[in-house]
Design an enzyme around this catalytic site. Structure first.
Site, PDB file in Angstrom:
ATOM      1  N   ASP A 407      -7.723  -5.579   3.545  1.00  0.00           N
ATOM      2  CA  ASP A 407      -6.401  -5.725   2.995  1.00  0.00           C
ATOM      3  C   ASP A 407      -6.465  -6.928   2.046  1.00  0.00           C
ATOM      4  O   ASP A 407      -7.406  -7.710   2.107  1.00  0.00           O
ATOM      5  CB  ASP A 407      -5.459  -5.995   4.169  1.00  0.00           C
ATOM      6  CG  ASP A 407      -4.062  -6.283   3.717  1.00  0.00           C
ATOM      7  OD1 ASP A 407      -3.610  -5.598   2.793  1.00  0.00           O
ATOM      8  OD2 ASP A 407      -3.440  -7.189   4.292  1.00  0.00           O
ATOM      9  N   PHE A 548      15.287  -3.992   4.182  1.00  0.00           N
ATOM     10  CA  PHE A 548      14.056  -3.622   3.492  1.00  0.00           C
ATOM     11  C   PHE A 548      13.340  -2.535   4.280  1.00  0.00           C
ATOM     12  O   PHE A 548      13.326  -2.544   5.501  1.00  0.00           O
ATOM     13  CB  PHE A 548      13.146  -4.838   3.391  1.00  0.00           C
ATOM     14  CG  PHE A 548      11.820  -4.537   2.780  1.00  0.00           C
ATOM     15  CD1 PHE A 548      11.678  -4.510   1.392  1.00  0.00           C
ATOM     16  CD2 PHE A 548      10.721  -4.252   3.574  1.00  0.00           C
ATOM     17  CE1 PHE A 548      10.455  -4.220   0.833  1.00  0.00           C
ATOM     18  CE2 PHE A 548       9.499  -3.962   3.007  1.00  0.00           C
ATOM     19  CZ  PHE A 548       9.363  -3.940   1.638  1.00  0.00           C
ATOM     20  N   LYS A 571      16.672  -6.723  -4.578  1.00  0.00           N
ATOM     21  CA  LYS A 571      15.379  -7.167  -5.100  1.00  0.00           C
ATOM     22  C   LYS A 571      14.293  -6.305  -4.468  1.00  0.00           C
ATOM     23  O   LYS A 571      14.446  -5.793  -3.344  1.00  0.00           O
ATOM     24  CB  LYS A 571      15.149  -8.651  -4.804  1.00  0.00           C
ATOM     25  CG  LYS A 571      14.775  -9.018  -3.388  1.00  0.00           C
ATOM     26  CD  LYS A 571      14.320 -10.461  -3.385  1.00  0.00           C
ATOM     27  CE  LYS A 571      13.571 -10.820  -2.126  1.00  0.00           C
ATOM     28  NZ  LYS A 571      14.357 -10.909  -0.916  1.00  0.00           N
ATOM     29  N   ASN A 800       1.094  -3.182   8.351  1.00  0.00           N
ATOM     30  CA  ASN A 800       0.715  -2.039   7.513  1.00  0.00           C
ATOM     31  C   ASN A 800      -0.782  -1.766   7.561  1.00  0.00           C
ATOM     32  O   ASN A 800      -1.248  -0.773   7.038  1.00  0.00           O
ATOM     33  CB  ASN A 800       1.176  -2.272   6.078  1.00  0.00           C
ATOM     34  CG  ASN A 800       0.571  -3.525   5.495  1.00  0.00           C
ATOM     35  OD1 ASN A 800       0.122  -4.399   6.240  1.00  0.00           O
ATOM     36  ND2 ASN A 800       0.524  -3.615   4.197  1.00  0.00           N
TER      37      ASN A 800
END
Lengths: 1154, 367
Positions: A407, A548, A571, A800
């Site tokens: 990552d 989010f 945003k 993730n």
């Protein structure tokens, strides 16, 4: 009754309904049809066993392992039929193996029990019959009202009823659940939040309806029905109303909540799942070898049975006068006899399957894995974190890695964000000393002067400082609670004492930046957010938060401005916002965003939307409807969100820098030299990703970068892939790097997997950007399942990355800022990316050679063990007579030869760790499971057979006709030449074997610590002492005294000693010759580096005492030392050596200056 | 290893009040040689340089040892004579043909032989059997060590391992089992034919042929020192194939019953189908005269033991022994072979070392 049993056994889930109804304080309705529901109690059970079921359950689990089951069968066969060895010979080792494993598992379970008891017995306060009662955590039932005080953890999943604050909110951290350290505000329903005392709660009549327990931490759908004055008020409940078990109450004196999910049904418990079983490549080849040995075993047994019957065909061999059968034997049926003969041979030879292999491997892995945690080089001083081993099953896999998937954010970078630049309304700004300086202008206004900010700039800053979910924590939270109103407090206090807590580091960096610039977020109280814009406090009413999520990749807030207008600030990623913008400097901003990305900055785009009152009413209605929906709430929320977040006015963009971690470049370089391909998988923009890739050395400046980006259709993608493949073929001299984005990747994977793989394999570096979490896992799986079946390693720090960590052969979690989820799902966890090189190059190398030799040696020693027994059958009419006494048969594997190999497999080091780390090329020597290749396996097996032949026939020839070895060489008695006998013969073979097998391992050992000496010589000594002892006594409980004084008689003969020496030397000496010849004529790079380290004696102390420069020059010698032309290997090529020199220099301070 | 999800170690560090807690114990691993895998260790590397001396030493030691062993073995005199009686011409042919288990009249045959060398010091007399599988599993386990150790209960009730030789006519067999039952019962006697025509019987020692521990510990007559063995073995019967009961094996009470040495020797089962067992010892009379001077001898055999049914052979062996045991040239040959191969490889390695070792060294020095 039957149903009850079935329920207990878990066949029938007890409740079928989709929702559960919880009566607050368990006040069930007196009338009406009320069906009591059965809920789990609040006991947490992480243990597997209880005192009662430990033995059966553990045994059952152990015998599910095929090897154990095999030995159980052998044992049972021995019990049932007349076999050459007593059942003890296989029963005892099995018992030993089972006991050792059971003790280990029992101990682990005992620890779990202890932890469980501690948790279950923790005192809690529950409202019962009108008063606060202290009880134990395990006694909480669903529906109980629980009081939790500040800094306590929640004992069950609670729906928040009230807190000591007037607005009924509380703050919690979920650090132990998902690792997010920020404070989260949770809310209570207005109707219940007034019940702040026990008596008020007593009067409360409410029912909570919610979904059945599920594991998702962030999902909770329910509603509460409060009956007030005979009137039912229904309120929605969401995750913001639910206090999860394991979370901790902060900044709030006490709260009351009603337990909705308890014990094993709480979300924390549901999230606890067993690790998926990953098996290492070594284990797989081990199983293959086992099968081969099983075939050998069957072959030997069948051959022996057939030969036995061939011999028996003649009466004179079958039943000579001196050896008559019993009536029973004569009369039993031939088929039965045949089968039992076959089984008897199976039992006789069954030791060829090494019974203690599994238990030794398990012990080796368990004990060996401690070394990772103990390693100071893997300890990160700043964060006080050492490496962590979550599974010891994969230790050796660390030495086999061929692909590393990493990552970017938080793994290669620090995940420590610094605001750098922004673009407002088409103008670029940089932050200089707490001021925004437009591009092209110098910092002309000296400190102290009021910055002039035009409207757009202010709006932008307001948007950035308001659109987030940041929490504030103060140095003295007690005062805060006492003060009641956080605003006054914060204002009274210097704002320097505030600290922002955010789940996303980007948000934190942005809020901190706006504070520096002058627009400070000073806190939120309930639904009021306050900012201080250049000294002027402004209060905004927070109407809605559009949270989010990874799909939308943006978040929004709807606020009521002090002037009363309703405004939406949003945003998010540029790709998630720009398409929905309708006004503002879109093109310029897009350019700026790309520029930021090129500099390696992380970009976010900020936009706003002003609502007219009518619009807002519509929006409000839609949101509320979606939020209170019981069914398909998620989908409906998504719908509402996308309805709201459109027609945006673009305000600007931000650029946040994420610093590279320490020594990333060196680590990647080392991995590459070790023959490992590094792929970077990131969710970032392609420009950001490429620039980070370049700066961390993943891409070189000299590399030809190929791109597979923004492919929209299948054909286009295929065409592009073919083009790339051609280009690679055309110039294969230069190194290629490939950049792929998520969308193109999914196209490429759908149809053109092969072509894509082809391209990838020819690229020395691959970068995948814009990846969704599942795509990361998909890429890993693609590589994993490609024909070469390479061993993959995934490393990441965030939630993730979990899917990819779980998918890869080895998953490594970085203990970073994004919580613990990755760490928890990983196999190993380290604090920094740079530790990866030591983990792989040193620990991986060690573990691999250790386990590889361990496995091979086990097979070898068992071949040595049992083949003489097989050969003996040719001399005893295949009558299944054992060559060795049964005690020797039993103890060979568990006593005489077990410890040296265990110690070897814990401490062996072929090459000094410093050299391993500085010569990554040595890693290539062990890649592709080379030490367990079929060739080496064959070598060891043949070696075993050869040795066995030498043992047996050596003893056979030297013994002559039973008497020659027993001479008057004996010390004690006068001239006498006595009988040898079959037991003495067997003991001679066994003695020779124990010595040879132990010395063979000694020959393999490169790293002789005192423990190796102790166990090696100790084992041989133990064998002698034991044999003397065993043969020295008439054992009352044995029915034969075959071994009585056999060993003493053997040793008292001088020529027996001569025989032992010559046989041992004959066995080992070709092996020594082979080793020497190979080392001189065809040395591997590992061996070369051994020679080197030997010659200059790089010991730790030696290195430590050297000045750095000298140590360096010594290492330089290794790199410059050229092999005599054979086998070109990358380590020793000049280019690699110079590279190495470069990479190694900065790497020293930590590793050498200890 | 399943990790507990209680996660106690994880929260608690993150206190809102910042790092002022001060109670955090550092997780820093200890810097000990053991934990850092830095234990002092000897790291031998097998190179030509290190192995060379070892090879030369092995070669230099083994070759003389081998020669010594070989010479010693060759100095051992051994004489072997097959008296099975397979050939018509053999003196024992008749005995071997007319064998029956229950014949009362012993069959005797006489075999003349000539020793061309005098046998000095003690001479050992063996009988050798071929094709006799004393190592057959059914045979090996067919004994009762408790009974042989004098356990009175086992005497009356032999272990079932002895089947089918445990009981006969409902009486327990003592000693039971196939091994005992098939005890070698030929009688061998040796005569020296003096050149002047007289036939002198050579005295044969029948004690001292078994392991001391077997004779004194492992094998015991029931009821210890009771000399009246007939009474002790009352209620038992002799093994089926035996001609005499166990208490009549010898006149000497110290060599009778279970502690008869011929019996003990037979009870130590041989490892291989061709074996020899010590039968008698011919003690040396004095250092002046050889124990067995060269000349003509006669072996007188009371032929009781049938071996022809399984194509067996019976032999009588006379042998002197050396310090290293009986005649076995292989040990010496093995030592000589290994020694010379070692030496040879030592030379080869020396060449290799000379050729390749230099290069390695120069790489070092040049820097």
């Amino acid at each position: 009754m039957l149903r009850w049993i079935r329920q207990q056994l878990g066949f029938d889930p007890p409740h079928q309904s989709d929702t559960r109804t919880v009566y607050v304080a368990n006040r069930f309705p007196q009338h009406g049809h009320y069906v009591p529901q059965r809920f789990a109690d609040n006991r947490i059970i992480s243990s597997k066993y209880t005192v009662w079921n430990f033995v059966p359950k553990n045994l059952f689990e152990q015998f599910r392992r095929i090897a154990n089951f095999y030995f159980l069968i052998i044992f049972l066969v021995q019990l049932m039929i007349d076999t050459p060895t007593s059942p003890i010979t296989s029963g005892l080792p099995l018992f030993f193996v089972i006991t050792v494993t059971a003790i280990k598992q029992g101990y682990e379970d005992w620890l779990r029990h202890k932890a469980d008891n501690e948790v279950n017995g923790a005192p809690v306060f529950v409202v019962r019959s009108g008063s606060l009662v202290q009880t134990r955590s395990k006694n909480i039932r669903v529906g109980d009202i629980v009081r939790v005080a500040k800094d306590e953890t929640f004992p069950a999943d609670l729906a928040l009823l009230s807190s000591d604050r007037a607005d009924g909110t509380c703050h919690i951290t979920t650090a132990s659940l998902d690792g997010e350290t920020n404070l989260k505000t949770h809310y209570s329903v207005a109707e219940t939040s007034v019940c702040q005392s026990v008596s008020q709660l007593e009067a409360l009549q409410a029912v909570v309806e919610c979904q059945q327990p599920e594991a998702d931490l962030y999902r909770f759908v329910g509603r509460i029905t409060v009956t007030q004055h005979g009137e039912e008020i229904v309120r929605p409940l969401g995750p913001e109303n639910l206090l999860l078990r394991g979370a901790r109450l902060k900044n709030t004196k006490e709260i009351y909540g009603v337990a909705v999910y308890t014990g094993m049904e709480s979300k924390m418990a549901l999230n606890y799942k067993c690790k998926s079983q990953k098996r290492s490549a070594v284990e797989k080849s081990m199983n293959t070898f086992l099968i081969i040995y099983l075939v050998i075993l069957l072959f030997e047994a069948v051959l022996s049975t057939i030969l036995k019957y061939a011999w028996q065909a003649e009466e004179k061999w079958n039943e000579p006068f001196y050896n008559q059968k019993t009536e029973q034997e004569r009369n039993s049926s031939p088929i039965l006899k045949f089968i039992s003969d076959f089984l008897a041979f199976l039992v006789l030879y069954n030791f060829i399957i090494p019974i203690s292999l599994y238990v030794t491997v398990e012990m080796q892995k368990f004990l060996g894995s401690f070394f990772i945690g103990w390693d100071l080089d893997l300890y990160h001083e700043e964060s006080d974190q050492k490496a962590q081993v979550n599974t010891s099953d994969l230790n050796e896999e660390l030495g086999q890695v061929e692909y590393v998937f990493t990552d970017k954010t938080g793994t290669l970078t620090e995940n420590e964000m610094q605001f750098r630049e922004c673009s407002i309304n088409g103008t670029k700004y940089r932050e200089v000393n707490g001021k925004l300086v437009p591009e092209g202008m110098t910092d002309d206004s000296p400190d102290g002067s009021t910055p002039r900010l035009i409207g757009e700039e202010l709006l932008f800053l307001q948007a950035v400082s308001l659109c987030h979910t940041v929490q504030i924590s103060y140095d003295q939270p007690d005062c805060l609670v006492g003060g009641g109103d956080p605003f006054s407090h914060a204002n009274g206090f210097s704002s320097n004492h505030m600290e922002y807590y955010a789940s996303s580091p980007d948000e934190k960096a942005l809020v901190e930046a706006t504070k520096r610039i002058g627009v400070a977020f000073t806190g939120s109280n309930g639904d009021v957010m306050e900012i201080k814009a250049f000294g002027k406090a402004e209060k905004y009413k927070l109407l809605h938060v559009l949270e989010f999520d990874a799909d939308r990749r943006r978040m929004s807030v709807i606020l009521q401005t002090p002037s009363g207008g309703k405004v939406l600030f949003t945003k998010g990623a540029e790709s998630a916002i720009l398409p929905f913008t309708t006004s503002g400097e879109i093109e310029k901003t897009r350019l700026h965003v790309d520029e930021f990305a090129l500099k390696g900055l992380r970009t976010l785009v900020v936009a706003c939307r002003h609502f007219s009152p009518e619009e807002y009413i519509d929006v409000d209605r839609r949101l509320n409807a979606a939020r209170t929906a019981l069914q398909q709430r998620e989908e409906r929320l998504q719908e509402a969100f996308s309805y709201i977040e459109r027609d945006l006015q673009l305000l600007g963009a931000t650029g946040v820098e994420d610093k590279l971690q320490d020594k990333v470049q060196e680590t990647i370089e080392a991995l590459r030299l070790a023959g490992i391909k590094v792929w970077v998988l990131t969710g970032d923009k392609h420009e950001t990703a490429v620039s980070v890739s370049l700066s961390c050395g993943h891409f070189h400046r000299t590399m030809n970068i190929l791109e597979l980006l923004q492919q929209r259709s299948d054909n286009e993608c295929a065409e592009q892939l073919r083009r790339l493949a051609r280009r690679i073929k055309e110039d294969h001299v230069i190194q290629h790097g490939l950049v792929v984005d998520g969308a193109s990747l999914s196209l490429a994977l759908r149809e053109h997997e092969k072509l894509f793989m082809e391209v990838c394999k020819n690229c020395s570096a691959v970068l995948c950007c814009r990846m969704a979490p599942l795509q990361k896992a998909k890429v890993v799986r693609l590589l994993k399942t490609s024909p070469e079946k390479p061993i993959t390693l995934a490393i990441g720090d965030g939630a993730n990355d979990v899917s990819m960590i779980q998918e890869a052969h080895v998953g490594i979690g970085i203990m970073g800022k994004e919580g613990r989820q990755a760490v928890r799902n990983s196999d190993y966890a380290i604090a920094r990316f740079k530790f990866l090189s030591k983990l792989l190059l040193v620990h991986g190398h060690f573990y691999y050679i250790r386990i590889a030799t361990l496995v091979q040696y086990f097979f070898y020693k068992n071949v040595c063990f049992i083949t003489p027994q097989f050969l003996y059958q040719f001399f005893c009419l295949f009558s299944q007579q054992t060559l060795y006494d049964s005690v020797y048969l039993t103890l060979y594997n568990i006593c005489f030869t077990s410890l040296p190999i265990l110690v070897y497999s814990l401490f062996e080091q072929l090459v000094h760790p410093h050299i391993l780390q500085n010569k990554p090329g040595l890693y290539r020597d062990i890649s592709k499971n080379s030490l367990l290749s079929f060739r080496t396996f064959l070598y060891w097996t043949l070696l075993g057979f050869c040795h066995a032949f030498i043992f047996f026939f050596g003893s056979y020839i030297l013994m002559g006709e039973d008497t020659t070895l027993m001479g008057n060489g004996q010390i004690l008695r006068a001239n006498r030449q006595l009988m040898f006998g079959n037991w003495t013969f067997g003991t001679l073979v066994f003695t020779v074997m124990v010595i040879t097998v132990t010395l063979k391992l000694a020959l393999e050992t490169q790293f002789w610590t005192w423990m190796n000496h102790f166990v090696t010589w100790g084992s041989i000594a133990f064998y002698f002492i034991f044999s003397l002892f065993y043969g020295g006594i008439i054992w009352p409980f044995l029915h034969t005294q075959d071994m009585y004084f056999v060993f003493v008689q053997l040793l008292s003969s001088g020529s027996a000693w001569f025989a032992i020496i010559i046989i041992v030397i004959t066995c080992l000496f070709p092996d020594v010759v082979k080793k020497v010849f190979y080392r001189h004529l065809q040395p591997t790079s590992t061996q070369k580096s051994q020679m080197y380290s030997n010659r200059v004696a790089i010991g730790d102390d030696f290195i430590a005492l050297q000045p750095l420069s000298r140590a360096k020059s010594q290492l330089g010698k290794i790199s410059l030392y050229q092999p005599p032309r054979r086998r070109p290997s990358a380590v020793w090529s000049p280019c690699a050596a110079t590279n190495m020199g470069k990479a190694a220099v900065p790497a020293w301070p930590t590793s050498w200056s200890k | 290893m399943a990790t507990s999800y209680n996660a106690k170690d994880e929260d608690g560090h993150i206190t809102v009040s910042g790092p002022s807690g001060g109670t955090l114990r550092s997780k820093k691993p200890e810097n000990t040689a053991f934990k850092q895998q830095r234990l002092p260790a000897w790291q031998p590397i097998l190179t030509a340089g290190t192995v060379l001396p070892a090879f030369f030493i092995i070669g230099l030691i083994f070759i003389p040892i081998g020669i010594g062993l070989y010479v010693t073995s060759n100095n051992i005199k051994e004489f072997e004579i097959d008296y099975t009686g397979v050939d018509m011409s053999s003196p024992c042919f008749n005995c071997s043909q007319s064998f029956s288990w229950n014949s009362t009249r012993p069959c005797t045959c006489t075999i003349p032989f000539y020793l061309d060398q005098p046998y000095e010091s003690n001479v050992f007399m063996y009988y050798g059997l071929s094709n006799f599988y004393q190592n057959h599993r059914r045979y090996v386990k067919s004994r009762d060590d408790n009974q042989l150790n004098g356990d009175p209960e086992s005497l009356k009730g032999p272990s079932k391992e002895c089947e089918p030789y445990a009981k006969h006519d409902n009486k327990p067999i003592a000693p039971c089992g196939a091994i005992a039952n098939s005890m070698f019962n030929d009688t061998l006697e040796l005569f020296y034919n003096d050149p002047n025509g007289t036939k002198i019987q050579i005295p044969l020692n029948k004690t001292g042929i078994a392991w001391w521990t077997d004779k004194h510990v492992k094998f015991r007559n029931p009821e210890g020192n009771n000399h009246n063995l007939t009474a002790v073995f009352q209620g038992t019967t002799k093994p089926v194939n035996w001609r005499r009961p166990v208490y009549e094996l010898d006149d000497d009470p110290e060599n009778n019953g279970f502690i008869n040495e011929d019996f003990i020797v037979w009870m130590r089962t041989a490892a291989l189908p061709t074996f020899r067992k010590l039968y008698r010892i011919i003690p040396r009379k004095s250092s002046m005269v050889p124990t067995l001077p060269s000349g003509n001898y006669t072996l007188e055999v009371v032929y009781n033991y049938p071996v022809r049914s399984f194509e067996g052979r019976k032999r009588m062996i006379l042998s002197t022994i050396s310090w290293m045991g009986g005649k076995n040239p292989f040990l010496g040959i093995a030592y000589m072979t290994v020694g010379s191969v070692c030496f040879f490889l030592g030379v080869v390695l020396l060449i290799i070392h000379h050729k390749y070792g230099n290069r390695n060294n120069s790489a070092d020095i040049s820097n």
